[in-house]
Every structure is written in C-alpha cells, then in structure tokens.
Design a protein around this motif. Structure first.
Motif, short mmCIF file in Angstrom:
data_model
loop_
_atom_site.label_atom_id
_atom_site.label_comp_id
_atom_site.label_asym_id
_atom_site.label_seq_id
_atom_site.Cartn_x
_atom_site.Cartn_y
_atom_site.Cartn_z
N GLU A 15 0.82 -1.21 0.00
CA GLU A 15 0.00 0.00 0.00
C GLU A 15 0.86 1.26 0.00
N ARG A 16 2.09 1.16 0.51
CA ARG A 16 2.99 2.31 0.56
C ARG A 16 3.84 2.44 -0.70
N GLY A 17 3.62 1.57 -1.71
CA GLY A 17 4.32 1.72 -2.98
C GLY A 17 5.35 0.64 -3.27
N TYR A 18 5.62 -0.23 -2.32
CA TYR A 18 6.63 -1.27 -2.51
C TYR A 18 6.02 -2.45 -3.25
N THR A 19 5.81 -2.25 -4.55
CA THR A 19 5.14 -3.21 -5.43
C THR A 19 6.18 -4.02 -6.21
N HIS A 20 5.68 -4.84 -7.11
CA HIS A 20 6.55 -5.61 -8.00
C HIS A 20 7.43 -4.68 -8.83
N ASP A 21 6.88 -3.55 -9.26
CA ASP A 21 7.67 -2.57 -10.02
C ASP A 21 8.82 -2.03 -9.17
N TRP A 22 8.56 -1.78 -7.89
CA TRP A 22 9.63 -1.32 -7.00
C TRP A 22 10.68 -2.41 -6.84
N ASP A 23 10.25 -3.65 -6.68
CA ASP A 23 11.20 -4.76 -6.53
C ASP A 23 12.15 -4.81 -7.73
N LYS A 24 11.61 -4.64 -8.93
CA LYS A 24 12.45 -4.65 -10.15
C LYS A 24 13.39 -3.45 -10.17
N ALA A 25 12.89 -2.26 -9.85
CA ALA A 25 13.71 -1.05 -9.86
C ALA A 25 14.82 -1.15 -8.81
N SER A 26 14.48 -1.66 -7.65
CA SER A 26 15.46 -1.82 -6.59
C SER A 26 16.55 -2.80 -7.00
N LYS A 27 16.15 -3.89 -7.61
CA LYS A 27 17.12 -4.89 -8.06
C LYS A 27 18.07 -4.29 -9.10
N ARG A 28 17.53 -3.51 -10.04
CA ARG A 28 18.38 -2.83 -11.04
C ARG A 28 19.36 -1.88 -10.36
N ASN A 29 18.87 -1.14 -9.36
CA ASN A 29 19.73 -0.21 -8.63
C ASN A 29 20.87 -0.95 -7.93
N LEU A 30 20.55 -2.09 -7.32
CA LEU A 30 21.57 -2.85 -6.61
C LEU A 30 22.58 -3.48 -7.57
N ILE A 31 22.17 -3.76 -8.79
CA ILE A 31 23.11 -4.25 -9.79
C ILE A 31 24.05 -3.13 -10.22
N MET A 32 23.50 -1.93 -10.39
CA MET A 32 24.31 -0.77 -10.79
C MET A 32 25.24 -0.31 -9.66
N TYR A 33 24.75 -0.38 -8.42
CA TYR A 33 25.51 0.07 -7.26
C TYR A 33 25.52 -1.06 -6.22
N PRO A 34 26.39 -2.05 -6.40
CA PRO A 34 26.33 -3.26 -5.59
C PRO A 34 26.93 -3.17 -4.19
N LEU A 35 27.61 -2.08 -3.88
CA LEU A 35 28.26 -1.97 -2.57
C LEU A 35 27.57 -0.94 -1.68
N CYS A 36 27.61 -1.18 -0.39
CA CYS A 36 26.98 -0.29 0.60
C CYS A 36 27.71 1.04 0.65
N VAL A 37 26.97 2.11 0.45
CA VAL A 37 27.52 3.47 0.49
C VAL A 37 28.11 3.78 1.86
N GLY A 38 27.40 3.38 2.91
CA GLY A 38 27.86 3.64 4.27
C GLY A 38 29.14 2.92 4.60
N CYS A 39 29.24 1.66 4.20
CA CYS A 39 30.46 0.89 4.46
C CYS A 39 31.64 1.46 3.68
N LEU A 40 31.41 1.81 2.41
CA LEU A 40 32.49 2.39 1.60
C LEU A 40 33.03 3.67 2.22
N SER A 41 32.15 4.43 2.88
CA SER A 41 32.58 5.71 3.46
C SER A 41 33.52 5.53 4.65
#
Length: 131
Positions: free
Chosen positions: A32-58
């Motif tokens: 209901e808050r927007g975390y749909t199948h489309d979000w799952d796909k977009a999130s997966k694409r983002n994690l492929i493009m940026y596979p490392l944790c920003v916080g850990c890298l810092s």
C-alpha cells in the motif's frame, strides 16, 4: 546479581507492542505504501548498478548492498519515491541501524536532508560509534 526493578505502567497506558501495532495499522502495508513488484524490479536494477553499501564504503569497508534506501523519506510522495536520485544502496545494518537514527534526528530537526546520506559526516560518525 541485582536486577532492574519493574517499571510501573498505568492500566490505561498502551504497551509498546500495542503502540507499534496501532502505528502499523495506520501506515498501511508495504504494498500500500508503494513497494510493489515494479519497486522490486527497480530496486534490483539499482543494486546491480551500485552493488556496494555506500555507508560501508565511506568508512573503508567493502560490504554488499542488499537494500535500496530512500535518502529523503518519501512519506507517500510517489514522485520522491520513484526519484532515482533519492536512492542509495546499503547493507541491512546501515539501513536498520544508522539510517533509522538519522531519520529520527531529521524528524526532530537536528540534521539537514544532506546528512541523511550514508556517506555524510554524521552517518560516518554514527557508523564508527555503532558498527
């Protein structure tokens, strides 16, 4: 060994569990808050493009990212929700510990939007203290 004394709670005061349950009831499900199948796909694409944790890298650590986090909490604003510039890849610990603290500080007006990024000075400080 000494133990903590029991704390008194008025019978009319809701328990923490009841408060959390009521909060969850009002905020709606993840879908209901927007975390749909489309979000799952977009999130997966983002994690492929940026596979490392920003916080850990810092802090000179290498950790795989498992979460696509919204830098600025979207609070139901679907334009902000889908804005890829508002996403950062992070590990579960950074998302559940450091980001939770940052969002509470932001809600209290203690930090700016810029400090919500997991590579900000405040996030690095918290990472060094907590992780």
């Amino acid at each position: 060994m000494p133990t903590m004394p029991t704390t008194y709670r008025s019978p009319r005061q809701p328990s923490r569990r009841e408060v959390r349950k009521e909060y969850d009831r009002h905020r709606g499900s993840a879908r209901e808050r927007g975390y749909t199948h489309d979000w799952d796909k977009a999130s997966k694409r983002n994690l492929i493009m940026y596979p490392l944790c920003v916080g850990c890298l810092s802090v000179d650590r290498t950790q795989a990212a498992t979460v696509t986090d919204h830098i600025i909490p979207h609070k139901g604003d679907m334009d902000l929700f889908w804005d890829g510039n508002n996403w950062q890849s992070c590990c579960t610990d950074h998302h559940n510990i450091i980001k939770a603290i940052l969002e509470n500080e932001y809600a209290d007006g203690k930090i700016s939007e810029e400090q919500l990024k997991l590579d900000s000075d405040r996030a690095i400080e918290l990472t060094n203290l907590r992780m």
